[in-house]
Design a protein around this motif. Structure first.
Motif, PDB file in Angstrom:
ATOM      1  N   ASP A 241       0.937  -1.266   0.077  1.00  0.00           N
ATOM      2  CA  ASP A 241      -0.090   0.001   0.035  1.00  0.00           C
ATOM      3  C   ASP A 241       1.022   1.441  -0.025  1.00  0.00           C
ATOM      4  N   ASP A 245       0.901   3.994  -3.037  1.00  0.00           N
ATOM      5  CA  ASP A 245       0.623   5.451  -2.821  1.00  0.00           C
ATOM      6  C   ASP A 245       1.672   6.508  -3.006  1.00  0.00           C
ATOM      7  N   THR A 246       2.553   6.082  -2.518  1.00  0.00           N
ATOM      8  CA  THR A 246       3.935   7.119  -2.700  1.00  0.00           C
ATOM      9  C   THR A 246       5.055   6.810  -3.731  1.00  0.00           C
TER      10      THR A 246
END
Length: 252
Positions: A241, A245-246
């Motif tokens: 995750d 996300d990043t």
């Protein structure tokens, strides 16, 4: 087509992967890749197989976005089984497989290259396993075929990359050449193999696999066991995750 096959009159089969933007393969594609490599080797007219890729890099491993967009563990199981099938296909292909590596070769790409018979690379190529940064394990089996044991452990625990030139030094990469010369370099080796008696080369491939000190399939299966444990514990999801996300490892 994302995976294509081309054959020359001399029996050189080139299997090309093209999954923009970074050749991170969805689960189904790993199975397809394995099927095409095995099919090429099963053809008695095939003398040698070249595995290459279009685009920025050779392979970026599994498609993590696909995995995170799927509930439950079906995508994880499919990706692990697909990788195992593709890695095994390179190893079990009845004729030698030459990996022509451009740009980056990470994650599942190491599984493909580590099981190949000959490796040529572009001089800007890097190889690595970011698995620990993704909350997963795997392909240490194959990285250990490219570098000595302590270097493998260092690269694995730190998720650092190693260059094509360093692998030439270790003897696992045959040649590192400018990217625009990569296919020609692979074809040069393929021509040398294709000029031999294919019956002898096929026997030689089977014999070399037979004396291999490590059972690559059993070894990789053991690694997968720990990946499943990390997933069941929820650790892997945290890391995937964060990456989705990043674009960076968790905590960075």
């Amino acid at each position: 087509m994302p995976i294509t096959t081309n054959r020359t009159e001399s029996g050189i089969v080139t299997v090309t992967v093209d999954f923009p933007p970074v050749n991170a393969l969805p689960s189904a594609a790993w199975f397809q890749l394995g099927e095409q490599i095995l099919a090429a080797g099963d053809d008695p007219e095939t003398a040698v197989v070249i595995l290459r890729a279009e685009g920025r890099g050779f392979n970026a491993g599994v498609d993590i976005k696909e995995m995170q967009a799927t509930s439950g563990f079906d995508a994880l199981v499919a990706a692990n089984k697909g990788c195992a099938a593709a890695f095994s296909a390179v190893y079990d292909c009845a004729v030698p497989v030459i990996a022509a590596v451009n740009g980056f070769c990470v994650g599942g790409g190491i599984g493909l290259v580590g099981n190949a018979d000959v490796i040529v690379a572009s001089d800007d190529a890097v190889f690595g396993l970011p698995e620990v940064d993704r909350g997963a394990l795997g392909a240490a089996t194959h990285l250990s075929r490219l570098v000595p044991q302590h270097m493998m452990r260092t690269l694995y625990f730190t998720a650092q990359n190693i260059t094509a030139q360093q692998l030439v030094h270790f003897g696992s990469v045959y040649r590192a050449v400018p990217r625009d010369e990569l296919l020609d370099a692979a074809l040069e080796v393929a021509d040398m193999i294709a000029a031999k008696d294919t019956r002898v080369i096929r026997a030689a491939k089977a014999a070399i696999n037979g004396i291999d000190p490590v059972d690559v399939k059993t070894s990789y299966l053991l690694e997968q066991r720990y990946t499943y444990e990390l997933n069941l514990a929820g650790v892997a999801d945290e890391h995937r995750d964060a990456f989705v996300d990043t674009g960076k490892p968790k905590g960075n």
